[in-house]
Design a protein around this motif. Structure first.
Motif, PDB file in Angstrom:
ATOM      1  N   MET A   1    -104.713  -7.067  26.849  1.00 45.88           N
ATOM      2  CA  MET A   1    -105.718  -6.771  25.855  1.00 45.88           C
ATOM      3  C   MET A   1    -105.814  -7.883  24.816  1.00 45.88           C
ATOM      4  N   LEU A   2    -104.673  -8.333  24.325  1.00 43.22           N
ATOM      5  CA  LEU A   2    -104.690  -9.370  23.290  1.00 43.22           C
ATOM      6  C   LEU A   2    -105.289 -10.679  23.795  1.00 43.22           C
ATOM      7  N   SER A   3    -104.994 -11.043  25.029  1.00 45.42           N
ATOM      8  CA  SER A   3    -105.553 -12.295  25.546  1.00 45.42           C
ATOM      9  C   SER A   3    -107.072 -12.196  25.690  1.00 45.42           C
ATOM     10  N   TYR A   4    -107.568 -11.019  26.082  1.00 46.58           N
ATOM     11  CA  TYR A   4    -109.015 -10.831  26.185  1.00 46.58           C
ATOM     12  C   TYR A   4    -109.664 -10.915  24.796  1.00 46.58           C
ATOM     13  N   LEU A   5    -109.056 -10.281  23.808  1.00 49.21           N
ATOM     14  CA  LEU A   5    -109.591 -10.348  22.450  1.00 49.21           C
ATOM     15  C   LEU A   5    -109.587 -11.782  21.939  1.00 49.21           C
ATOM     16  N   TYR A   6    -108.538 -12.520  22.253  1.00 52.29           N
ATOM     17  CA  TYR A   6    -108.472 -13.929  21.855  1.00 52.29           C
ATOM     18  C   TYR A   6    -109.608 -14.719  22.501  1.00 52.29           C
ATOM     19  N   GLN A   7    -109.853 -14.473  23.771  1.00 51.81           N
ATOM     20  CA  GLN A   7    -110.922 -15.186  24.484  1.00 51.81           C
ATOM     21  C   GLN A   7    -112.295 -14.899  23.883  1.00 51.81           C
ATOM     22  N   ILE A   8    -112.597 -13.628  23.648  1.00 53.65           N
ATOM     23  CA  ILE A   8    -113.935 -13.321  23.132  1.00 53.65           C
ATOM     24  C   ILE A   8    -114.094 -13.784  21.682  1.00 53.65           C
ATOM     25  N   THR A   9    -112.992 -13.795  20.924  1.00 52.52           N
ATOM     26  CA  THR A   9    -113.046 -14.296  19.553  1.00 52.52           C
ATOM     27  C   THR A   9    -113.298 -15.795  19.541  1.00 52.52           C
ATOM     28  N   CYS A  10    -112.608 -16.535  20.390  1.00 53.57           N
ATOM     29  CA  CYS A  10    -112.813 -17.991  20.481  1.00 53.57           C
ATOM     30  C   CYS A  10    -114.221 -18.313  20.959  1.00 53.57           C
ATOM     31  N   HIS A  11    -114.720 -17.576  21.925  1.00 53.09           N
ATOM     32  CA  HIS A  11    -116.077 -17.793  22.431  1.00 53.09           C
ATOM     33  C   HIS A  11    -117.098 -17.551  21.316  1.00 53.09           C
ATOM     34  N   PHE A  12    -116.923 -16.490  20.569  1.00 52.79           N
ATOM     35  CA  PHE A  12    -117.821 -16.184  19.451  1.00 52.79           C
ATOM     36  C   PHE A  12    -117.798 -17.326  18.439  1.00 52.79           C
ATOM     37  N   GLU A  13    -116.613 -17.799  18.094  1.00 53.78           N
ATOM     38  CA  GLU A  13    -116.481 -18.864  17.101  1.00 53.78           C
ATOM     39  C   GLU A  13    -117.117 -20.164  17.583  1.00 53.78           C
ATOM     40  N   ARG A  14    -116.919 -20.510  18.847  1.00 51.46           N
ATOM     41  CA  ARG A  14    -117.555 -21.716  19.394  1.00 51.46           C
ATOM     42  C   ARG A  14    -119.077 -21.588  19.374  1.00 51.46           C
ATOM     43  N   GLN A  15    -119.572 -20.417  19.694  1.00 48.20           N
ATOM     44  CA  GLN A  15    -121.010 -20.197  19.779  1.00 48.20           C
ATOM     45  C   GLN A  15    -121.678 -20.155  18.396  1.00 48.20           C
ATOM     46  N   HIS A  16    -121.004 -19.565  17.412  1.00 47.08           N
ATOM     47  CA  HIS A  16    -121.635 -19.348  16.111  1.00 47.08           C
ATOM     48  C   HIS A  16    -121.120 -20.254  14.992  1.00 47.08           C
ATOM     49  N   GLY A  17    -119.953 -20.840  15.177  1.00 47.02           N
ATOM     50  CA  GLY A  17    -119.406 -21.726  14.160  1.00 47.02           C
ATOM     51  C   GLY A  17    -118.592 -21.015  13.092  1.00 47.02           C
ATOM     52  N   TYR A  18    -118.350 -19.742  13.254  1.00 47.96           N
ATOM     53  CA  TYR A  18    -117.506 -18.984  12.325  1.00 47.96           C
ATOM     54  C   TYR A  18    -116.846 -17.844  13.092  1.00 47.96           C
ATOM     55  N   GLN A  19    -115.773 -17.317  12.505  1.00 43.07           N
ATOM     56  CA  GLN A  19    -115.009 -16.276  13.186  1.00 43.07           C
ATOM     57  C   GLN A  19    -115.659 -14.906  12.999  1.00 43.07           C
ATOM     58  N   PRO A  20    -115.528 -14.043  13.996  1.00 41.80           N
ATOM     59  CA  PRO A  20    -116.034 -12.680  13.829  1.00 41.80           C
ATOM     60  C   PRO A  20    -115.156 -11.901  12.859  1.00 41.80           C
ATOM     61  N   ASN A  21    -115.739 -10.881  12.238  1.00 42.47           N
ATOM     62  CA  ASN A  21    -114.939 -10.039  11.343  1.00 42.47           C
ATOM     63  C   ASN A  21    -115.020  -8.554  11.721  1.00 42.47           C
ATOM     64  N   PHE A  30    -108.725   1.039  22.136  1.00 42.62           N
ATOM     65  CA  PHE A  30    -107.947   1.090  20.905  1.00 42.62           C
ATOM     66  C   PHE A  30    -106.516   1.543  21.189  1.00 42.62           C
ATOM     67  N   ARG A  31    -106.346   2.535  22.047  1.00 37.39           N
ATOM     68  CA  ARG A  31    -105.000   2.991  22.414  1.00 37.39           C
ATOM     69  C   ARG A  31    -104.215   1.868  23.099  1.00 37.39           C
ATOM     70  N   HIS A  32    -104.882   1.109  23.977  1.00 43.40           N
ATOM     71  CA  HIS A  32    -104.211  -0.032  24.622  1.00 43.40           C
ATOM     72  C   HIS A  32    -103.787  -1.068  23.584  1.00 43.40           C
ATOM     73  N   LEU A  33    -104.668  -1.328  22.630  1.00 40.40           N
ATOM     74  CA  LEU A  33    -104.343  -2.295  21.585  1.00 40.40           C
ATOM     75  C   LEU A  33    -103.159  -1.811  20.758  1.00 40.40           C
ATOM     76  N   GLN A  34    -103.137  -0.541  20.419  1.00 38.76           N
ATOM     77  CA  GLN A  34    -102.010   0.015  19.673  1.00 38.76           C
ATOM     78  C   GLN A  34    -100.710  -0.124  20.454  1.00 38.76           C
ATOM     79  N   MET A  35    -100.768   0.077  21.760  1.00 37.66           N
ATOM     80  CA  MET A  35     -99.562  -0.061  22.584  1.00 37.66           C
ATOM     81  C   MET A  35     -99.104  -1.518  22.619  1.00 37.66           C
ATOM     82  N   ASP A  36    -100.065  -2.461  22.705  1.00 44.71           N
ATOM     83  CA  ASP A  36     -99.716  -3.880  22.715  1.00 44.71           C
ATOM     84  C   ASP A  36     -99.094  -4.318  21.391  1.00 44.71           C
ATOM     85  N   LEU A  37     -99.498  -3.661  20.308  1.00 39.46           N
ATOM     86  CA  LEU A  37     -99.032  -4.050  18.982  1.00 39.46           C
ATOM     87  C   LEU A  37     -98.225  -2.921  18.326  1.00 39.46           C
TER      88      LEU A  37
END
Length: 78
Positions: A1-21, A30-37
């Motif tokens: 889950m974390l690697s996928y979130l990292y990928q889509i965040t980096c793609h968004f930043e490259r495309q738009h020039g700023y980080q998503p919030n 969300f449950r998977h993310l909670q388990m990962d963290l």
């Protein structure tokens, strides 16, 4: 889950020039993310770690990131 979130965040930043919030997640993702963290005990810590506000909705089959100028914590608290 974390690697996928990292990928889509980096793609968004490259495309738009700023980080998503914003991070849109289904309750299941969300449950998977909670388990990962599991070391992060609460939602406030999770949003701080990710640097994004979380929006939970069954309408999102895949995690999605976006950006908004609204300060969500203030908007919800008012």
């Amino acid at each position: 889950m974390l690697s996928y979130l990292y990928q889509i965040t980096c793609h968004f930043e490259r495309q738009h020039g700023y980080q998503p919030n914003l991070l849109y997640l289904s309750p299941e993702h969300f449950r998977h993310l909670q388990m990962d963290l599991m070391d992060i005990p609460n939602l406030a810590g999770l949003t701080q770690f990710l640097g994004m506000e979380l929006i939970l909705s069954s309408d999102y089959p895949h995690p999605t990131v976006a950006w908004s100028s609204v300060e969500w914590r203030r908007a919800i608290a008012v």
